[in-house]
Write an enzyme that holds these catalytic residues in place. Structure first.
Site, PDB file in Angstrom:
ATOM      1  N   TYR B 109      49.774  40.013  41.229  1.00 25.62           N
ATOM      2  CA  TYR B 109      48.849  39.750  40.295  1.00 25.62           C
ATOM      3  C   TYR B 109      48.900  38.408  39.661  1.00 25.62           C
ATOM      4  O   TYR B 109      49.721  37.798  39.262  1.00 25.62           O
ATOM      5  CB  TYR B 109      49.370  40.659  39.341  1.00 25.62           C
ATOM      6  CG  TYR B 109      48.637  40.717  37.868  1.00 25.62           C
ATOM      7  CD1 TYR B 109      47.381  41.305  37.664  1.00 25.62           C
ATOM      8  CD2 TYR B 109      48.862  39.766  37.001  1.00 25.62           C
ATOM      9  CE1 TYR B 109      46.418  41.194  36.654  1.00 25.62           C
ATOM     10  CE2 TYR B 109      48.198  39.511  35.755  1.00 25.62           C
ATOM     11  CZ  TYR B 109      46.916  40.429  35.574  1.00 25.62           C
ATOM     12  OH  TYR B 109      46.163  40.139  34.472  1.00 25.62           O
ATOM     13  N   GLU B 191      41.030  37.319  36.256  1.00 22.98           N
ATOM     14  CA  GLU B 191      42.063  38.045  36.944  1.00 22.98           C
ATOM     15  C   GLU B 191      42.012  38.075  38.457  1.00 22.98           C
ATOM     16  O   GLU B 191      40.971  38.725  38.934  1.00 22.98           O
ATOM     17  CB  GLU B 191      41.806  39.680  36.268  1.00 22.98           C
ATOM     18  CG  GLU B 191      43.548  40.103  36.010  1.00 22.98           C
ATOM     19  CD  GLU B 191      43.198  41.589  35.331  1.00 22.98           C
ATOM     20  OE1 GLU B 191      44.133  42.088  34.644  1.00 22.98           O
ATOM     21  OE2 GLU B 191      42.159  42.428  35.397  1.00 22.98           O
TER      22      GLU B 191
END
Lengths: 295, 398
Positions: B109, B191
């Protein structure tokens, strides 16, 4: 006493020749505020209702001497530059009314101004008022009455609501500070609460928050650990859906951050009196004032 | 502002962040062509909507041939996809992204956001990708590393190295480019989840989400063009055109308020009075007469709205402007529903005078609570009357 400004505060208006700048400069002046000058690049030498206009802060200061506060009405794309100019000119208090400044621009302007020793109020705020002495910004004057309540708020119109109610209840206000509805603001709840705690005229504080961010949670910690004066709060956005920006750039619930119920619970646990309805703020403030023998 | 995944990936690619080979298609024929161009026997077809949770909702499917890609694209395009983030009405799929299938060894991530409390941009990294980062933060906070970025300097090389080392993959440049992109394009969120390491050792952004700061779109025309009205409530789209702040909701009381805080509080007050708002609407301080009039037209043409509640506490916005706008809107369009008005603040007397002289049937309230109560009552009465009328019609048929 009051906080931040008073009857001797010398104020200039940046963006004074614009529609809102000129309209509110005149109201502030009529209110008794020492509005000594205005800034609009290229329009130096003109005047707005008898207020002299200068091309730059530097020019204004060389003519008028030390300036205590600047009020910015400049459009968003140019407002950060006006903040930097005011800070470079050594103006200690910069009140930014402008809405819509890009967040990264404001982050830079704030960091720069802080380094220069200036405090910013706003942006995207109604300004600051000490009733009967000094009005910097856009608040409608007739609703105010000098008194014991210090009001600090993220929302302009909800400030008016709280002011009007406390005026009708006979409590009045010591100082009202609109800190603004953006994700990052120049002066936070905690800083204003600290000033109110020290101000002898302020007996009771009304805090008006809303969903988004965690400024209310920070305020709750401060109230719990550092404050002796009673605080009444209203938090807007109980019915706001998550993930939607509710008008203010800063009013958005992201994931689990910024939720109404978390803010209210945290404030309650810090001993803050919560107004369930926005129409009850004044009434609750009066009850609290009576309970604490403040009136 | 939100954009689609395929648009986010194009931006990432421009910033030197590798993404899987692929392209976007608005019909199954094009989808098949893209698959044939990519070649091989492993493809992913991804529905393009502005919402997460697509995988579980059937919006991401694997195909093994261009013909299968065609079939999947056909089943997705033109349909509404309902995920846990879209609400029950779902969002229209106008396009699908067709990509080469990727064999991931591990998922990571990477996210860049603004920390409102610290007033800094920060980058968040985790070797635990493919799940929601909030979940990781709750269960395994030691698997998250956060670094704050200096607003003037941008990201330092050593911080990028530190984050890459924490992830255990050569991702320094990805980290640096992502932060550079965040600042240059005025993002509010970027993101990459997941960022993957493939079996053949490549690092790829498998899914991406980018949000932009609406206030900075004036200097990013190319990004402003990516706005996709098909992903929004049509009422919101109309409001955006006018330039007012509006969020469509599902109640029956149309609100017109100045100031975001007061607009939210008005919704709250309606709820406390036993009703439900049809919308959030902040006309703002600087709105022109024309904008306020158009704002009224959104409420008047909204079939959900059974009563209009105008709640104004004038500061920059002057009460007479709102009153004039309401009178003009009423002249242009037939208003069938009751109107409750509460005015206070700048130029309030003038505003009240304009309404009183207009001849419009307006119910006035002295404060917000009274206004909300009246609005809820009037909305109920109006719905009851409408029901009675419908009832009578039926009888005449019998």
């Amino acid at each position: 006493m009051a906080i931040l400004v008073g009857k001797d505060t010398k104020v200039i208006i940046q963006g004074i020749t614009g529609k809102n700048g000129s309209f509110h400069a005149k109201i502030s002046k009529d209110y008794g505020t020492k509005v000594v000058g205005g800034i609009t690049p290229g329009k130096g030498g003109q005047n707005v209702d008898g207020i002299p206009v200068f091309n730059s802060c530097e020019e204004a200061i060389s003519e008028l001497g030390k300036i205590d506060a600047a009020c910015i009405f400049v459009p968003a794309p140019f407002a950060p530059d006006s903040i930097i100019e005011a800070a470079d000119s050594g103006i200690p208090l910069i009140v930014v009314i402008t809405e819509g400044i890009p967040t990264i621009d404001f982050m830079k302007a704030k960091e720069y101004a802080t380094r220069k020793g200036s405090r910013i109020i706003g942006p995207n705020c109604p300004g600051i008022i000490v009733p009967g002495e000094c009005r910097i910004g856009i608040m409608p004057p007739y609703i105010f009455k000098r008194g014991i309540v210090g009001i600090v708020s993220r929302s302009g119109t909800l400030t008016y609501e709280a002011v009007w109610q406390t005026t009708k209840e006979g409590l009045g206000q010591s100082t009202c500070v609109g800190i603004g509805g953006d994700p990052i603001v120049g002066t936070k709840f905690v800083e204003v609460l600290e000033m109110f705690e020290k101000d002898p005229e302020t007996k009771l504080i009304i805090l008006i928050g809303e969903i988004g961010g965690n400024a209310e949670e920070e305020a709750a910690d401060f109230i719990k650990n550092k404050m002796t004066k009673p605080v009444v709060a209203f938090i807007a956005g109980r019915t706001a859906p998550a993930g939607k920006r509710m008008g203010h750039a800063g009013a958005i619930i992201m994931g689990r951050a910024g939720r109404w119920q978390d803010k209210v619970e945290k404030l309650k646990s810090a001993g803050v009196y919560i107004a369930e309805s926005p129409s009850e703020i004044g009434k609750l403030a009066k009850e609290v004032a009576q309970k604490h023998n403040l009136i | 502002m939100n954009i689609h995944e395929f648009q986010a990936k194009r931006i990432l690619k421009n910033y030197g962040i590798p993404v899987p080979e692929g392209d976007v298609a608005s019909n199954p024929e094009k989808a098949k062509k893209i698959a044939m161009k990519i070649g091989g026997n492993s493809f992913v077809v991804k529905a393009q909507i502005h919402a997460g949770g697509r995988g579980k909702a059937g919006g991401i499917k694997i195909a093994h041939s261009p013909d299968e890609v065609y079939q999947i694209a056909k089943s997705m395009i033109g349909k509404k996809l309902v995920t846990h983030q879209t609400g029950p009405e779902g969002k229209l799929v106008k396009k699908v992204l067709v990509e080469k299938g990727v064999k991931a060894k591990k998922e990571y991530y990477l996210g860049v956001v603004i920390d409102r409390s610290k007033e800094k941009v920060c980058i968040i990294a985790s070797p635990e990708g493919g799940v929601e980062i909030e979940e990781v933060a709750e269960k395994n906070p030691n698997l998250i590393m956060t670094e704050y970025i200096d607003t003037f300097l941008g990201i330092s090389d050593y911080k990028a190295r530190k984050l890459a080392k924490f992830l255990g993959i050569p991702a320094e440049n990805i980290v640096k480019n992502l932060v550079r992109m965040f600042f240059e394009l005025d993002c509010s969120l970027c993101e990459i989840n997941p960022l993957v390491e493939t079996e053949d050792g490549k690092i790829l952004a498998l899914d991406a989400k980018i949000n932009f700061d609406d206030n900075a779109l004036f200097r990013h025309k190319e990004i402003a063009q990516l706005y996709d009205p098909s992903q929004e409530d049509p009422r919101d789209v109309k409001a955006k055109k006018i330039g007012i702040s509006y969020v469509g909701l599902d109640g029956n009381i149309g609100c017109l308020v100045n100031g975001a805080g007061l607009a939210m509080a008005t919704m709250d007050e309606i709820l406390l009075a036993g009703g439900k708002p049809a919308n959030f609407l902040d006309v703002g301080g600087g709105a022109s007469l024309e904008q306020v009039r158009s704002a009224f037209s959104i409420l008047i043409s909204d079939k959900r709205v059974k009563t209009i509640f105008v709640n104004i506490f004038g500061g920059i916005m002057k009460c007479d402007i709102v009153a004039t706008a309401l009178v003009q809107a009423a002249k242009e369009m037939e208003i069938k529903v009751p109107i409750v008005v509460r005015l206070e603040g700048t130029n309030v007397e003038l505003g009240k005078k304009i309404l009183a002289e207009s001849g419009l049937n307006i119910i006035t309230a002295n404060d917000m609570r009274e206004g909300a109560k009246l609005a809820v009552e009037k909305a109920k009465e109006f719905e009851q009357e409408a029901k009675n009328k419908r009832g009578k019609k039926k009888e005449t048929y019998v």
